[in-house]
Design a protein around this motif. Structure first.
Motif, mmCIF file in Angstrom:
data_model
loop_
_atom_site.group_PDB
_atom_site.id
_atom_site.type_symbol
_atom_site.label_atom_id
_atom_site.label_comp_id
_atom_site.label_asym_id
_atom_site.label_seq_id
_atom_site.Cartn_x
_atom_site.Cartn_y
_atom_site.Cartn_z
ATOM 1 N N PHE A 197 52.369 33.787 98.397
ATOM 2 C CA PHE A 197 53.443 32.954 98.939
ATOM 3 C C PHE A 197 54.746 33.169 98.170
ATOM 4 N N SER A 198 54.683 33.107 96.861
ATOM 5 C CA SER A 198 55.887 33.296 96.059
ATOM 6 C C SER A 198 56.445 34.699 96.219
ATOM 7 N N ARG A 199 55.562 35.684 96.371
ATOM 8 C CA ARG A 199 56.026 37.058 96.582
ATOM 9 C C ARG A 199 56.744 37.191 97.920
ATOM 10 N N LEU A 200 56.240 36.519 98.937
ATOM 11 C CA LEU A 200 56.902 36.535 100.242
ATOM 12 C C LEU A 200 58.274 35.882 100.168
ATOM 13 N N VAL A 201 58.350 34.736 99.503
ATOM 14 C CA VAL A 201 59.635 34.041 99.368
ATOM 15 C C VAL A 201 60.625 34.908 98.602
ATOM 16 N N ALA A 202 60.173 35.526 97.501
ATOM 17 C CA ALA A 202 61.061 36.373 96.703
ATOM 18 C C ALA A 202 61.580 37.543 97.522
ATOM 19 N N ARG A 203 60.710 38.166 98.300
ATOM 20 C CA ARG A 203 61.136 39.307 99.120
ATOM 21 C C ARG A 203 62.101 38.865 100.211
ATOM 22 N N GLU A 204 61.873 37.712 100.797
ATOM 23 C CA GLU A 204 62.770 37.224 101.852
ATOM 24 C C GLU A 204 64.156 36.923 101.285
ATOM 25 N N LEU A 205 64.215 36.434 100.063
ATOM 26 C CA LEU A 205 65.506 36.148 99.444
ATOM 27 C C LEU A 205 66.280 37.430 99.173
#
Length: 225
Positions: free
Chosen positions: A110-118
């Protein structure tokens, strides 16, 4: 094993494959066809369950969020309920954020997805911001405000939020570079704990210094008034 994977419902297999590919490669590179190959389904199943790639991407965030062991928000809620001091609440939230972004396994997705989206925003950024990014931003805004007090302007608080979260994102997205230029920084359990402790110490020291600065300015303004 393929037999074990195929025993899962098709929708779950699609989500599992999508979360991993989206986190590893981003929205653009993770094609629906490759997701379906990894999930052992045909392309039509994505349209049947998710009506296309964008809806699958949104569902992948929800699926990854459910896999997270304990997010920064969960930790912050528990520490607030325990009525811990603001600085301790922020410390625990930062440690959880760094751990979420750096550890391996499904809990980190989840955190990796959020970081990539940012870093690589997609057309779904507005929906994702409301559902996933804004709550985290609001959480850290409140925690940091609790630490720095009332004198600091809102604009500076927001920059502090970006600075704190940005450290975690940097470590998560620059791991390959770190392995080349600073191999002494490791990403095993002990290494991640050390990184988290550093980010906490660095952030809290900076916030304490800024608080002293703005509190002093506020007192001077009151004297002049």
């Amino acid at each position: 094993m393929p037999e074990e994977k195929e025993s899962e419902p098709a929708r779950t297999r699609i989500l599992q494959a999508a979360v991993q590919l989206f986190a590893d490669e981003g929205y653009k590179l993770a094609s629906v066809r490759r997701i379906c190959v990894a999930a052992h389904v045909n392309v039509a199943m994505v349209n049947y369950y998710f009506h296309g790639k964008e809806e699958l991407y949104l569902a992948a965030f929800d699926h990854a969020r459910a896999l997270a062991r304990a997010s920064a928000a969960d930790v912050a809620a528990a520490s607030a309920q325990a009525q811990l001091p603001p600085m301790e609440q922020l410390r625990l939230a930062i440690e959880a954020l760094v751990s979420d972004m750096l550890r391996s396994g499904s809990a980190s997705l989840f955190s990796r997805l959020v970081a990539r989206e940012l870093i690589e925003p997609t057309a779904a950024i507005h929906k994702l911001a409301e559902r996933n990014v804004r709550p985290q931003h609001t959480l850290f805004t409140g925690l940091i405000r609790g630490v720095v007090g009332k004198a600091m302007p809102d604009e500076v608080v927001q920059k502090c939020v970006f600075s704190v979260i940005g450290q975690a994102v940097f470590y998560a997205r620059s791991r390959i570079v770190h392995e080349l230029v600073a191999p002494e920084i490791t990403y095993d359990e002990a290494g991640i704990a050390s990184i988290a402790q550093h980010v906490v110490a660095f952030s809290l020291a900076a916030l304490a210094g800024l608080r002293r600065q703005y509190d002093a300015q506020d007192k001077q303004a009151q004297v002049r008034a």
